[in-house]
Design an enzyme around this catalytic site. Structure first.
Site, short mmCIF file in Angstrom:
data_model
loop_
_atom_site.label_atom_id
_atom_site.label_comp_id
_atom_site.label_asym_id
_atom_site.label_seq_id
_atom_site.Cartn_x
_atom_site.Cartn_y
_atom_site.Cartn_z
N TYR A 129 43.40 47.48 42.72
CA TYR A 129 42.54 46.59 41.93
C TYR A 129 41.10 46.80 42.37
O TYR A 129 40.80 46.84 43.57
CB TYR A 129 42.97 45.14 42.15
CG TYR A 129 42.02 44.12 41.57
CD1 TYR A 129 42.13 43.72 40.24
CD2 TYR A 129 41.02 43.54 42.35
CE1 TYR A 129 41.25 42.78 39.71
CE2 TYR A 129 40.16 42.60 41.83
CZ TYR A 129 40.26 42.21 40.51
OH TYR A 129 39.40 41.29 39.99
N HIS A 130 40.18 46.92 41.42
CA HIS A 130 38.77 47.21 41.71
C HIS A 130 37.97 45.92 41.81
O HIS A 130 37.82 45.18 40.85
CB HIS A 130 38.19 48.10 40.62
CG HIS A 130 37.00 48.89 41.05
ND1 HIS A 130 35.93 48.34 41.73
CD2 HIS A 130 36.70 50.22 40.90
CE1 HIS A 130 35.04 49.26 41.96
NE2 HIS A 130 35.48 50.43 41.49
N GLY A 131 37.42 45.63 42.99
CA GLY A 131 36.53 44.50 43.16
C GLY A 131 35.15 44.81 42.60
O GLY A 131 34.92 45.88 42.02
#
Length: 330
Positions: A129-131
């Site tokens: 998951y990309h912050g």
């Protein structure tokens, strides 16, 4: 100092701690009404706090990137002669960078990495998951290098390769922007490869609800199928609380969709607790389609979010978690 403390508590009523501290400072400095000066100083700090949040804290990450790039240029200059005689002249430079970033992760975020045993000995595709920023991935790759002496390449958006000075950084750290054939080749050579299917869109427009924004992307799944490697899901707890974006502003979303550049401002750099969790690998199955594998991977990442992230994310709670022990079930 002892006399000051005694005078604070003497008499029928005792002063508050702040009043006592003010009294002691007046005795030490000889300045009368020092409490008024302190009140003014606190007021100025409160006014400047937004500036600190928007500029100073994110600036630390920029400084670290600048130091990394400067170090690589110096290292290259010092080792130009060795280049013709060594298969990898960057070994020493990578060690220094890993130590630098891992040290920052430990000190600023109390960074932890869980589930290292789920990374296979051979190649594998890590999907995460990309912050708002990829700083959690940087901490992960640094810790992986220090603990396992393994390198992990990563797929990045094309704009990263246009950033001034970043070329040497992307080359040394194995950052690629595709295409699919390059990703498959990296895996077939026995390396680890990481990709965030949500990319820049997820970074800018997801929020404290940790909504996965992958649309119908399945290219990463096809890469894993073509290379016949497992997919390893990964998620970092509180990654959205470290940095936030103004992605909720509709005009910025429209502007991004038009020019496809990260024009959405971000703020933060808060020293929240960060824990990266690596899930169990999804093995290669020759009969599984890319659509099925993509859906299975998304469900695996969502499961990590559901298990390890309190929704909605809260910056203050994430800060307080720096002082809490890790739960046994984690």
């Amino acid at each position: 100092m002892t006399g000051g403390n005694e005078s604070c508590t003497a008499g029928p009523t005792s002063m508050s701690y702040l009043t006592c501290l003010t009294y002691i400072l007046e005795e030490w400095t000889g300045v009368e009404d020092i409490g008024d000066y302190l009140s003014y100083a606190f007021y100025i700090l409160w006014l400047l706090f937004p500036l600190v949040v928007v500029v100073v804290l994110p600036g630390v990450i920029v400084i670290l990137f600048s130091i990394s790039i400067l170090w690589l240029h110096i290292y290259k200059r010092k080792n130009e002669i060795k280049e013709a005689y060594s298969h990898d002249i960057w070994i020493g430079a990578k060690e220094v960078l890993a130590t630098l970033w891992d040290g920052h992760g430990r000190l600023w975020h109390g960074y932890e990495l869980h589930g290292m045993e789920n990374i296979p000995q051979g190649p594998g595709l890590i999907v995460f998951y990309h912050g708002a920023t990829p700083v959690d991935y940087i901490y992960f790759s640094a810790r992986l290098h220090i603990m396992k002496k393994r390198h992990c390449s990563v797929v990045a958006d094309h704009f990263v390769f246009r950033l001034p000075g970043f070329r040497i950084l992307t080359e040394v750290l194995g950052v690629i922007h595709g295409p699919k054939e390059a990703c498959v080749r990296t895996l077939e050579e026995g390396h680890l490869l990481a990709i965030a299917p949500g990319g820049v869109r997820e970074a800018l427009f997801s929020d404290e609800m940790y909504t996965i924004l992958w649309s119908d992307r399945k290219g990463f799944a096809q890469v894993a199928i073509d290379a016949k490697v497992p997919i390893i899901p990964m998620f970092t707890q509180n990654v959205r609380e470290g940095f936030r974006t103004l992605g909720g502003i509709k005009i910025l979303r429209s502007l991004y969709e038009r020019i496809r550049l990260p024009v959405v401002p971000l703020y933060g750099g808060f020293p929240v607790k960060l824990r990266t969790f690596i899930g169990e690998p999804i093995p290669y199955e020759p009969n599984m389609t890319a659509e099925e594998l993509a859906a299975k991977t998304k469900a695996a990442v969502q499961a990590l979010i559901d298990k390890h992230q309190k929704i909605p994310g809260n910056i203050f709670r994430a800060l307080m978690e720096r002082f809490q022990r890790q739960k046994k079930e984690d």
